[in-house]
Design an enzyme around this catalytic site. Sequence first.
Site, mmCIF file in Angstrom:
data_model
loop_
_atom_site.group_PDB
_atom_site.id
_atom_site.type_symbol
_atom_site.label_atom_id
_atom_site.label_comp_id
_atom_site.label_asym_id
_atom_site.label_seq_id
_atom_site.Cartn_x
_atom_site.Cartn_y
_atom_site.Cartn_z
ATOM 1 N N TYR A 1 0.840 -1.200 0.000
ATOM 2 C CA TYR A 1 0.000 0.000 0.000
ATOM 3 C C TYR A 1 0.875 1.251 0.000
ATOM 4 C CZ TYR A 1 -4.135 -2.813 0.237
ATOM 5 O OH TYR A 1 -5.138 -3.694 -0.091
ATOM 6 N N LYS B 1 2.976 -15.856 0.203
ATOM 7 C CA LYS B 1 3.390 -16.217 -1.157
ATOM 8 C C LYS B 1 4.907 -16.375 -1.167
ATOM 9 C CE LYS B 1 2.309 -16.836 -5.601
ATOM 10 N NZ LYS B 1 1.498 -17.977 -6.064
ATOM 11 N N ASP C 1 -2.794 -18.491 -3.005
ATOM 12 C CA ASP C 1 -3.616 -19.074 -4.067
ATOM 13 C C ASP C 1 -4.519 -20.164 -3.505
ATOM 14 O OD1 ASP C 1 -0.848 -18.362 -4.678
ATOM 15 O OD2 ASP C 1 -1.359 -18.660 -6.773
ATOM 16 N N ASP D 1 -6.668 -7.843 2.530
ATOM 17 C CA ASP D 1 -7.727 -7.019 1.958
ATOM 18 C C ASP D 1 -8.562 -7.840 0.979
ATOM 19 O OD1 ASP D 1 -9.278 -4.863 1.281
ATOM 20 O OD2 ASP D 1 -7.682 -3.703 0.357
ATOM 21 N N ASP E 1 -12.453 -9.647 1.717
ATOM 22 C CA ASP E 1 -13.572 -9.283 0.843
ATOM 23 C C ASP E 1 -14.181 -10.535 0.208
ATOM 24 O OD1 ASP E 1 -13.117 -6.667 1.471
ATOM 25 O OD2 ASP E 1 -12.593 -6.017 -0.551
#
Length: 361
Positions: free
Chosen positions: A130, A183, A216, A240, A244
Amino acid sequence: MKILVLPGDGIGPEITEATLQVLRVADRTLSLNLEFESHDIGLASLATDGTTLPEKVMKAIPASDGVILGPVSHYDYPTRDKGGINPSGELRVVFELYANVRPCRSRPELTVLRKPMDLILVRENTEGFYSDRNMFAGSGEFMPDPDLALSIRKITAKGSARVARAAFEIAKGRRKKVTAVHKANVVKLSDGLFLREVRKVAQDYPEVELEELIVDAAAALLIRRPDSFDVMVTTNMFGDILSDEASELCGSLGLGGSINAGDEICVAQAQHGSAPDIAGQNVANPTSLILSAAMLLDWRGRRDGNSRLTQAAAAIEQAVETALDNPSVRTRDIGGTATTDVFTKAVCDALERVRSTTHAA
Protein backbone atom coordinates in the site's frame (compact mmCIF):
# COMPACT_ATOMS: atom_id res chain seq x y z
CA MET A 1 -17.20 6.15 26.56
CA LYS A 2 -16.50 9.03 24.20
CA ILE A 3 -16.82 8.09 20.53
CA LEU A 4 -15.50 10.26 17.71
CA VAL A 5 -17.76 10.01 14.65
CA LEU A 6 -16.42 10.68 11.14
CA PRO A 7 -19.25 10.09 8.63
CA GLY A 8 -17.14 10.13 5.45
CA ASP A 9 -18.32 10.20 1.84
CA GLY A 10 -20.99 8.61 -0.37
CA ILE A 11 -23.26 6.41 1.72
CA GLY A 12 -21.08 7.13 4.75
CA PRO A 13 -23.39 9.70 6.38
CA GLU A 14 -26.43 7.43 5.91
CA ILE A 15 -24.96 4.28 7.38
CA THR A 16 -23.23 6.28 10.11
CA GLU A 17 -26.58 7.76 11.18
CA ALA A 18 -28.07 4.26 11.15
CA THR A 19 -25.22 3.05 13.34
CA LEU A 20 -25.69 5.94 15.77
CA GLN A 21 -29.39 5.13 16.06
CA VAL A 22 -28.51 1.60 17.13
CA LEU A 23 -25.86 2.83 19.56
CA ARG A 24 -28.29 5.30 21.11
CA VAL A 25 -30.75 2.48 21.78
CA ALA A 26 -27.96 0.42 23.33
CA ASP A 27 -26.88 3.43 25.37
CA ARG A 28 -30.38 4.05 26.67
CA THR A 29 -31.29 0.47 27.45
CA LEU A 30 -27.91 -0.70 28.79
CA SER A 31 -26.76 2.50 30.53
CA LEU A 32 -23.46 2.74 28.66
CA ASN A 33 -22.89 6.49 29.12
CA LEU A 34 -21.88 6.95 25.50
CA GLU A 35 -20.90 10.39 24.24
CA PHE A 36 -20.61 11.29 20.55
CA GLU A 37 -18.50 13.96 18.89
CA SER A 38 -18.84 14.36 15.13
CA HIS A 39 -16.51 15.97 12.58
CA ASP A 40 -16.59 16.19 8.80
CA ILE A 41 -13.87 14.52 6.78
CA GLY A 42 -13.48 13.65 3.12
CA LEU A 43 -15.09 15.70 0.40
CA ALA A 44 -17.17 17.65 2.95
CA SER A 45 -14.13 18.95 4.85
CA LEU A 46 -12.20 19.44 1.60
CA ALA A 47 -14.85 21.99 0.63
CA THR A 48 -14.78 23.79 3.98
CA ASP A 49 -11.25 23.27 5.32
CA GLY A 50 -9.23 22.61 2.17
CA THR A 51 -8.30 19.11 3.33
CA THR A 52 -9.99 15.72 3.52
CA LEU A 53 -8.51 15.18 6.99
CA PRO A 54 -8.44 18.35 9.14
CA GLU A 55 -5.85 18.67 11.90
CA LYS A 56 -8.60 19.10 14.50
CA VAL A 57 -9.80 15.61 13.68
CA MET A 58 -6.33 14.15 14.17
CA LYS A 59 -6.06 15.88 17.53
CA ALA A 60 -9.47 14.62 18.62
CA ILE A 61 -8.68 10.95 17.98
CA PRO A 62 -6.28 10.33 20.91
CA ALA A 63 -8.71 12.15 23.20
CA SER A 64 -11.54 9.73 22.34
CA ASP A 65 -12.20 6.19 23.53
CA GLY A 66 -12.90 4.99 20.02
CA VAL A 67 -13.62 6.16 16.49
CA ILE A 68 -16.36 5.35 14.00
CA LEU A 69 -15.09 6.00 10.47
CA GLY A 70 -17.54 6.02 7.58
CA PRO A 71 -16.50 4.95 4.06
CA VAL A 72 -14.40 7.43 2.09
CA SER A 73 -14.14 8.14 -1.64
CA HIS A 74 -10.36 8.57 -1.60
CA TYR A 75 -10.08 7.55 -5.24
CA ASP A 76 -11.82 10.84 -6.07
CA TYR A 77 -9.59 13.00 -3.85
CA PRO A 78 -7.02 15.42 -5.27
CA THR A 79 -3.34 14.86 -4.65
CA ARG A 80 -1.98 15.23 -1.14
CA ASP A 81 -0.45 18.64 -1.82
CA LYS A 82 -3.96 19.83 -2.74
CA GLY A 83 -5.55 18.51 0.45
CA GLY A 84 -6.34 14.96 -0.64
CA ILE A 85 -5.39 12.65 2.22
CA ASN A 86 -6.87 9.16 2.54
CA PRO A 87 -8.26 9.22 6.12
CA SER A 88 -8.35 5.44 6.31
CA GLY A 89 -4.68 4.95 5.47
CA GLU A 90 -3.51 8.01 7.41
CA LEU A 91 -5.18 6.95 10.65
CA ARG A 92 -3.72 3.45 10.39
CA VAL A 93 -0.17 4.72 10.00
CA VAL A 94 -0.16 7.74 12.33
CA PHE A 95 -1.84 5.88 15.20
CA GLU A 96 -0.24 2.49 14.44
CA LEU A 97 -3.52 0.65 13.94
CA TYR A 98 -1.63 -2.42 12.83
CA ALA A 99 -4.37 -5.07 13.09
CA ASN A 100 -7.37 -5.00 10.77
CA VAL A 101 -9.71 -7.56 12.34
CA ARG A 102 -12.48 -8.84 10.06
CA PRO A 103 -14.87 -11.60 11.19
CA CYS A 104 -16.57 -13.59 8.44
CA ARG A 105 -19.49 -15.84 9.35
CA SER A 106 -21.87 -17.39 6.84
CA ARG A 107 -25.64 -17.15 7.23
CA PRO A 108 -27.65 -20.12 5.91
CA GLU A 109 -30.12 -18.20 3.74
CA LEU A 110 -27.58 -15.75 2.36
CA THR A 111 -24.37 -17.69 1.73
CA VAL A 112 -23.38 -19.47 -1.48
CA LEU A 113 -21.13 -21.84 0.47
CA ARG A 114 -21.91 -25.55 0.89
CA LYS A 115 -20.16 -25.66 4.25
CA PRO A 116 -20.34 -23.06 7.04
CA MET A 117 -17.72 -20.36 7.50
CA ASP A 118 -16.85 -18.86 10.88
CA LEU A 119 -13.43 -17.26 10.78
CA ILE A 120 -11.63 -14.08 11.72
CA LEU A 121 -9.09 -12.62 9.33
CA VAL A 122 -6.37 -10.50 10.91
CA ARG A 123 -4.68 -8.33 8.31
CA GLU A 124 -1.48 -6.33 8.74
CA ASN A 125 -2.62 -2.76 8.29
CA THR A 126 0.29 -0.36 7.92
CA GLU A 127 2.74 -1.59 5.28
CA GLY A 128 2.87 -4.14 2.45
CA PHE A 129 2.14 -2.96 -1.10
CA TYR A 130 0.00 0.00 0.00
CA SER A 131 2.10 2.79 -1.42
CA ASP A 132 0.14 5.62 0.21
CA ARG A 133 1.18 4.44 3.68
CA ASN A 134 4.33 2.31 3.53
CA MET A 135 6.97 5.06 3.39
CA PHE A 136 8.14 7.54 6.04
CA ALA A 137 8.32 10.23 3.36
CA GLY A 138 7.08 10.16 -0.19
CA SER A 139 5.26 7.34 -1.91
CA GLY A 140 6.14 3.69 -2.29
CA GLU A 141 5.08 3.89 -5.94
CA PHE A 142 6.84 5.87 -8.64
CA MET A 143 7.52 6.15 -12.38
CA PRO A 144 11.14 6.61 -13.50
CA ASP A 145 9.85 7.26 -17.04
CA PRO A 146 6.43 7.41 -18.73
CA ASP A 147 6.46 3.72 -19.59
CA LEU A 148 7.70 2.22 -16.32
CA ALA A 149 5.85 2.09 -12.99
CA LEU A 150 7.40 0.57 -9.86
CA SER A 151 5.79 -0.29 -6.54
CA ILE A 152 7.66 -1.20 -3.37
CA ARG A 153 6.43 -3.82 -0.91
CA LYS A 154 7.44 -3.10 2.66
CA ILE A 155 7.48 -5.94 5.20
CA THR A 156 9.08 -5.47 8.62
CA ALA A 157 9.81 -7.85 11.46
CA LYS A 158 8.02 -5.53 13.89
CA GLY A 159 4.90 -5.22 11.74
CA SER A 160 4.74 -8.96 11.13
CA ALA A 161 5.30 -9.92 14.76
CA ARG A 162 2.68 -7.63 16.24
CA VAL A 163 -0.07 -8.63 13.81
CA ALA A 164 0.81 -12.28 14.37
CA ARG A 165 0.48 -11.80 18.14
CA ALA A 166 -2.91 -10.17 17.66
CA ALA A 167 -4.04 -13.21 15.65
CA PHE A 168 -2.79 -15.73 18.20
CA GLU A 169 -4.44 -13.82 21.03
CA ILE A 170 -7.77 -14.08 19.21
CA ALA A 171 -7.23 -17.75 18.32
CA LYS A 172 -6.52 -18.87 21.87
CA GLY A 173 -10.05 -17.79 22.80
CA ARG A 174 -11.62 -19.56 19.82
CA ARG A 175 -10.82 -22.91 18.18
CA LYS A 176 -7.06 -22.52 18.65
CA LYS A 177 -5.83 -22.49 15.08
CA VAL A 178 -4.00 -19.81 13.10
CA THR A 179 -3.48 -20.00 9.33
CA ALA A 180 -0.64 -17.80 8.07
CA VAL A 181 -1.27 -16.89 4.44
CA HIS A 182 1.72 -16.00 2.26
CA LYS A 183 3.39 -16.22 -1.16
CA ALA A 184 6.86 -17.19 0.03
CA ASN A 185 7.33 -19.48 -2.94
CA VAL A 186 7.65 -16.33 -5.09
CA VAL A 187 8.31 -13.32 -2.85
CA LYS A 188 10.83 -15.29 -0.84
CA LEU A 189 12.45 -12.47 1.11
CA SER A 190 9.46 -10.38 2.18
CA ASP A 191 7.04 -13.21 2.87
CA GLY A 192 9.92 -15.25 4.22
CA LEU A 193 10.43 -12.52 6.81
CA PHE A 194 6.70 -12.46 7.57
CA LEU A 195 6.65 -16.22 8.14
CA ARG A 196 9.80 -16.09 10.26
CA GLU A 197 8.12 -13.69 12.67
CA VAL A 198 4.82 -15.61 12.72
CA ARG A 199 6.71 -18.79 13.64
CA LYS A 200 8.53 -16.99 16.44
CA VAL A 201 5.29 -15.72 17.91
CA ALA A 202 3.71 -19.18 17.56
CA GLN A 203 6.27 -20.52 20.03
CA ASP A 204 4.60 -18.43 22.75
CA TYR A 205 1.24 -20.14 22.07
CA PRO A 206 1.91 -23.90 22.16
CA GLU A 207 -1.81 -24.58 22.58
CA VAL A 208 -2.57 -22.94 19.19
CA GLU A 209 -1.98 -24.83 15.95
CA LEU A 210 -0.11 -22.96 13.20
CA GLU A 211 -0.91 -23.74 9.58
CA GLU A 212 0.93 -22.13 6.65
CA LEU A 213 -0.87 -21.73 3.36
CA ILE A 214 0.02 -20.13 0.02
CA VAL A 215 -2.44 -17.37 -0.86
CA ASP A 216 -3.62 -19.07 -4.07
CA ALA A 217 -4.67 -22.14 -2.09
CA ALA A 218 -6.22 -20.00 0.63
CA ALA A 219 -8.44 -18.25 -1.91
CA ALA A 220 -9.62 -21.60 -3.26
CA LEU A 221 -10.08 -23.30 0.11
CA LEU A 222 -12.24 -20.48 1.43
CA ILE A 223 -14.74 -21.88 -1.08
CA ARG A 224 -13.99 -25.59 -0.89
CA ARG A 225 -13.52 -26.06 2.87
CA PRO A 226 -14.39 -22.81 4.66
CA ASP A 227 -15.11 -24.71 7.86
CA SER A 228 -11.42 -25.59 8.26
CA PHE A 229 -10.39 -22.01 9.09
CA ASP A 230 -10.44 -20.38 12.50
CA VAL A 231 -8.14 -17.33 12.47
CA MET A 232 -6.18 -16.24 9.40
CA VAL A 233 -3.26 -13.82 9.54
CA THR A 234 -1.63 -12.28 6.51
CA THR A 235 -0.06 -9.21 4.97
CA ASN A 236 -1.93 -6.09 3.92
CA MET A 237 -2.99 -6.71 0.32
CA PHE A 238 -3.62 -10.43 0.70
CA GLY A 239 -5.76 -9.71 3.75
CA ASP A 240 -7.73 -7.02 1.96
CA ILE A 241 -8.58 -9.32 -0.93
CA LEU A 242 -9.23 -12.51 1.06
CA SER A 243 -11.47 -10.81 3.62
CA ASP A 244 -13.57 -9.28 0.84
CA GLU A 245 -13.82 -12.70 -0.79
CA ALA A 246 -14.82 -14.33 2.49
CA SER A 247 -17.45 -11.71 3.29
CA GLU A 248 -19.00 -11.98 -0.16
CA LEU A 249 -19.09 -15.77 0.13
CA CYS A 250 -20.88 -15.36 3.44
CA GLY A 251 -23.62 -13.31 1.83
CA SER A 252 -22.42 -9.80 1.05
CA LEU A 253 -19.53 -7.44 1.58
CA GLY A 254 -22.09 -5.32 3.39
CA LEU A 255 -22.40 -7.89 6.18
CA GLY A 256 -18.84 -7.88 7.51
CA GLY A 257 -17.75 -5.91 10.55
CA SER A 258 -14.22 -4.55 10.84
CA ILE A 259 -11.97 -2.73 13.28
CA ASN A 260 -8.52 -1.22 12.91
CA ALA A 261 -6.84 -1.78 16.25
CA GLY A 262 -3.57 -0.68 17.76
CA ASP A 263 -2.26 -0.82 21.30
CA GLU A 264 -4.09 2.35 22.37
CA ILE A 265 -6.64 3.31 19.70
CA CYS A 266 -9.37 1.46 17.81
CA VAL A 267 -11.30 2.61 14.74
CA ALA A 268 -14.52 0.93 13.62
CA GLN A 269 -14.82 0.94 9.84
CA ALA A 270 -17.12 -0.87 7.43
CA GLN A 271 -15.44 -3.36 5.12
CA HIS A 272 -16.98 -1.87 2.01
CA GLY A 273 -16.49 1.39 0.12
CA SER A 274 -18.49 4.59 -0.15
CA ALA A 275 -20.80 3.46 -3.02
CA PRO A 276 -21.47 6.98 -4.35
CA ASP A 277 -23.80 5.54 -7.01
CA ILE A 278 -26.44 4.81 -4.36
CA ALA A 279 -25.70 7.66 -1.96
CA GLY A 280 -28.76 9.53 -0.74
CA GLN A 281 -31.21 6.89 -1.94
CA ASN A 282 -31.90 5.26 1.44
CA VAL A 283 -31.02 1.81 0.09
CA ALA A 284 -27.56 1.19 1.59
CA ASN A 285 -27.05 -1.73 3.94
CA PRO A 286 -25.70 -0.40 7.28
CA THR A 287 -24.92 -3.85 8.73
CA SER A 288 -21.16 -3.67 8.27
CA LEU A 289 -20.73 -0.39 10.14
CA ILE A 290 -23.21 -1.39 12.86
CA LEU A 291 -21.27 -4.61 13.49
CA SER A 292 -17.99 -2.68 13.35
CA ALA A 293 -19.30 -0.34 16.05
CA ALA A 294 -20.25 -3.38 18.13
CA MET A 295 -16.69 -4.66 17.73
CA LEU A 296 -15.43 -1.27 18.91
CA LEU A 297 -17.55 -1.55 22.07
CA ASP A 298 -16.22 -5.06 22.64
CA TRP A 299 -12.60 -3.93 22.14
CA ARG A 300 -12.99 -1.07 24.61
CA GLY A 301 -14.93 -3.21 27.06
CA ARG A 302 -12.27 -5.94 27.12
CA ARG A 303 -9.50 -3.38 27.38
CA ASP A 304 -11.12 -1.53 30.29
CA GLY A 305 -12.77 -4.48 31.97
CA ASN A 306 -16.19 -2.96 31.31
CA SER A 307 -18.69 -5.82 31.04
CA ARG A 308 -21.53 -3.48 30.04
CA LEU A 309 -19.73 -2.62 26.83
CA THR A 310 -18.99 -6.25 25.97
CA GLN A 311 -22.60 -7.19 26.76
CA ALA A 312 -23.82 -4.33 24.58
CA ALA A 313 -21.64 -5.55 21.71
CA ALA A 314 -23.13 -9.04 21.99
CA ALA A 315 -26.66 -7.61 22.18
CA ILE A 316 -26.13 -5.51 19.03
CA GLU A 317 -24.76 -8.52 17.15
CA GLN A 318 -27.78 -10.57 18.22
CA ALA A 319 -30.16 -7.80 17.15
CA VAL A 320 -28.51 -7.60 13.71
CA GLU A 321 -28.84 -11.37 13.29
CA THR A 322 -32.51 -11.19 14.23
CA ALA A 323 -33.12 -8.48 11.63
CA LEU A 324 -31.20 -10.35 8.94
CA ASP A 325 -33.29 -13.46 9.60
CA ASN A 326 -36.38 -11.53 8.49
CA PRO A 327 -36.50 -11.36 4.66
CA SER A 328 -38.97 -8.45 4.75
CA VAL A 329 -36.41 -6.05 6.25
CA ARG A 330 -33.36 -7.07 4.18
CA THR A 331 -31.81 -4.45 1.94
CA ARG A 332 -31.50 -5.02 -1.78
CA ASP A 333 -27.83 -6.08 -1.75
CA ILE A 334 -28.92 -9.27 0.03
CA GLY A 335 -32.03 -9.90 -2.03
CA GLY A 336 -34.53 -7.73 -0.18
CA THR A 337 -36.39 -4.52 -0.91
CA ALA A 338 -36.20 -2.72 2.44
CA THR A 339 -34.71 0.73 2.87
CA THR A 340 -31.85 1.66 5.13
CA ASP A 341 -34.34 3.18 7.56
CA VAL A 342 -36.55 0.07 7.66
CA PHE A 343 -33.60 -2.22 8.34
CA THR A 344 -32.20 0.11 10.99
CA LYS A 345 -35.55 0.23 12.78
CA ALA A 346 -35.71 -3.56 12.73
CA VAL A 347 -32.29 -3.74 14.39
CA CYS A 348 -33.29 -1.15 17.01
CA ASP A 349 -36.55 -2.97 17.74
CA ALA A 350 -34.71 -6.28 18.07
CA LEU A 351 -32.19 -4.66 20.39
CA GLU A 352 -35.00 -3.43 22.61
CA ARG A 353 -36.35 -6.99 22.77
CA VAL A 354 -32.92 -8.44 23.52
CA ARG A 355 -32.67 -6.13 26.50
CA SER A 356 -36.20 -6.98 27.67
CA THR A 357 -35.41 -10.70 27.48
CA THR A 358 -32.21 -10.16 29.44
CA HIS A 359 -34.08 -8.30 32.16
CA ALA A 360 -36.74 -11.02 32.33
CA ALA A 361 -34.10 -13.70 32.72
